[in-house]
Design an enzyme around this catalytic site. Structure first.
Site, PDB file in Angstrom:
ATOM      1  N   TRP A 156     -83.200  -5.143   6.551  1.00 11.92           N
ATOM      2  CA  TRP A 156     -83.977  -4.066   7.238  1.00 11.92           C
ATOM      3  C   TRP A 156     -83.502  -3.474   8.240  1.00 11.92           C
ATOM      4  O   TRP A 156     -82.689  -4.181   9.234  1.00 11.92           O
ATOM      5  CB  TRP A 156     -85.336  -4.487   7.710  1.00 11.92           C
ATOM      6  CG  TRP A 156     -86.151  -3.442   8.034  1.00 11.92           C
ATOM      7  CD1 TRP A 156     -86.339  -3.399   9.699  1.00 11.92           C
ATOM      8  CD2 TRP A 156     -87.090  -2.305   7.399  1.00 11.92           C
ATOM      9  NE1 TRP A 156     -87.320  -2.303   9.678  1.00 11.92           N
ATOM     10  CE2 TRP A 156     -87.355  -1.497   8.660  1.00 11.92           C
ATOM     11  CE3 TRP A 156     -87.014  -2.051   6.295  1.00 11.92           C
ATOM     12  CZ2 TRP A 156     -88.151  -0.530   8.280  1.00 11.92           C
ATOM     13  CZ3 TRP A 156     -87.984  -0.914   5.922  1.00 11.92           C
ATOM     14  CH2 TRP A 156     -88.551  -0.171   6.979  1.00 11.92           C
ATOM     15  N   LEU A 157     -82.929  -2.162   8.340  1.00 11.22           N
ATOM     16  CA  LEU A 157     -82.479  -1.449   9.659  1.00 11.22           C
ATOM     17  C   LEU A 157     -83.635  -0.740  10.205  1.00 11.22           C
ATOM     18  O   LEU A 157     -84.069   0.384   9.456  1.00 11.22           O
ATOM     19  CB  LEU A 157     -81.328  -0.690   9.166  1.00 11.22           C
ATOM     20  CG  LEU A 157     -80.122  -1.455   8.532  1.00 11.22           C
ATOM     21  CD1 LEU A 157     -79.094  -0.068   8.248  1.00 11.22           C
ATOM     22  CD2 LEU A 157     -79.729  -2.375   9.538  1.00 11.22           C
ATOM     23  N   ASP A 216     -70.382   9.275  -0.070  1.00 12.07           N
ATOM     24  CA  ASP A 216     -71.641  10.514  -0.060  1.00 12.07           C
ATOM     25  C   ASP A 216     -72.171  10.187   1.272  1.00 12.07           C
ATOM     26  O   ASP A 216     -73.265  10.187   1.470  1.00 12.07           O
ATOM     27  CB  ASP A 216     -72.599   9.620  -1.196  1.00 12.07           C
ATOM     28  CG  ASP A 216     -73.700  10.753  -1.495  1.00 12.07           C
ATOM     29  OD1 ASP A 216     -73.594  11.685  -1.246  1.00 12.07           O
ATOM     30  OD2 ASP A 216     -74.614  10.189  -1.869  1.00 12.07           O
TER      31      ASP A 216
END
Length: 313
Positions: A97-98, A212
């Site tokens: 998780w960031l 991307d």
């Protein structure tokens, strides 16, 4: 789509964690995204889709692993793939998780500058590292497996000639798909023939690129570190990342200042930027149609007009 029914047991089996809460997270257009709340108070991030989409998630996990190897401890921060597989009828990718900060304030200027410098360092370090199994390091352009750009297939393989790789593996599939779909673009063949010539005198290093890198795939964390995610990696000209970072809203100027301070771009990059970003405009035309078709045609016309100066050297 809802989280898979055996999500909690699958997480317990694969990671030894206890899931106590699951909430949808916005932002994705292909997969469903989730915040996973665990019994110990920590969080994880997950993407889910139908079981048939497992190869897409596996390719993303591989791309993140490759970027992490090239980034090293100096960053940029890359979410860690923790588990990838099928739970019930769904494919699942679980990542660290960031905690991301929203918006772009003046206080973030140093962080964006550091992120640009960190990306330049990642590009340079990748030249001396094989980042996943089958990677050829800095010797060829391409990637060991095909992946996707958005929801569109991105063919890879290997080629020692960058211009040929970019034309045949990037531009040709996009233009052919538009033609097969009944929306061919004028002068497409001329563009393909001349694009190779424009890149003949440009001899880039085969860097590992994010592939991307629009502004939705990078952020500053609550801890002040720059992070990149959702890649479509391959080995290519490092300029493709810098080019896309100016598309679709673009990154803040300090990001580019930081990159240039670490590894300046060679002459001619502004023209190549427009050529490289044609790939992403074509991809959006194939995925979404609408005004992107007109943007592609205008970009091709402009490149063909300006290209004469490039051919003259």
């Amino acid at each position: 789509m809802p989280p898979p029914d055996p999500f909690a047991p699958w997480l317990a089996e694969r990671l030894g964690v206890e899931l106590v809460g699951c909430a949808p997270v916005g932002g994705g257009c292909i997969h469903s995204a989730w915040r996973l709340d665990l019994a110990d108070g920590s969080r994880l991030f997950a993407k889910t889709n139908g079981a048939a989409s497992l190869p897409l998630l596996e390719a993303e996990a591989e791309g993140l692993q490759a970027l992490a190897v090239a980034a090293g401890e100096a960053g940029p921060l890359v979410p860690v793939p923790l588990a990838c597989g099928v739970a019930g009828a769904s494919s699942v990718l679980v990542l660290s998780w960031l905690e991301l900060e929203g918006g772009r304030s003046a206080a973030q200027v140093p962080q964006w500058h550091r992120l640009g410098a960190a990306l330049a360092a990642l590009h340079r370090r990748s030249l001396t590292r094989c980042c996943v199994a089958g990677d050829r390091g800095g010797s060829s352009f391409g990637w060991p497996r095909d992946n996707v750009i958005g929801a569109f297939p991105q063919g890879n393989g290997w080629d020692d000639d960058w211009g040929r790789f970019f034309v045949e593996r990037r531009l040709v599939p996009q233009l052919e798909h538009l033609a097969f779909s009944g929306t061919p673009l004028a002068q497409a063949q001329s563009l393909l023939e001349r694009a190779g010539q424009w890149l003949d005198n440009h001899q880039p290093d085969p860097c590992l690129v994010h592939g991307d890198l629009w502004n939705g795939n990078a952020a500053i964390t609550a801890g002040g570190q720059g992070a990149i995610f959702d890649p479509a990696v391959y080995r290519g000209d490092r300029e493709v990342d810098l080019a896309m970072a100016r598309l679709f809203g673009g990154f803040p100027d300090p990001f580019f200042d930081g990159y240039e301070a670490e590894w300046p771009l060679p002459s001619g990059h502004r023209f190549r930027r427009d050529l490289y970003n044609l790939y992403h405009l074509l991809n959006h035309a194939n995925l979404f149609g609408g005004s992107y078709l007109g943007q592609c045609q205008a970009r091709m016309n402009e490149l063909l007009s300006r290209g004469t100066d490039q051919e003259r050297g």
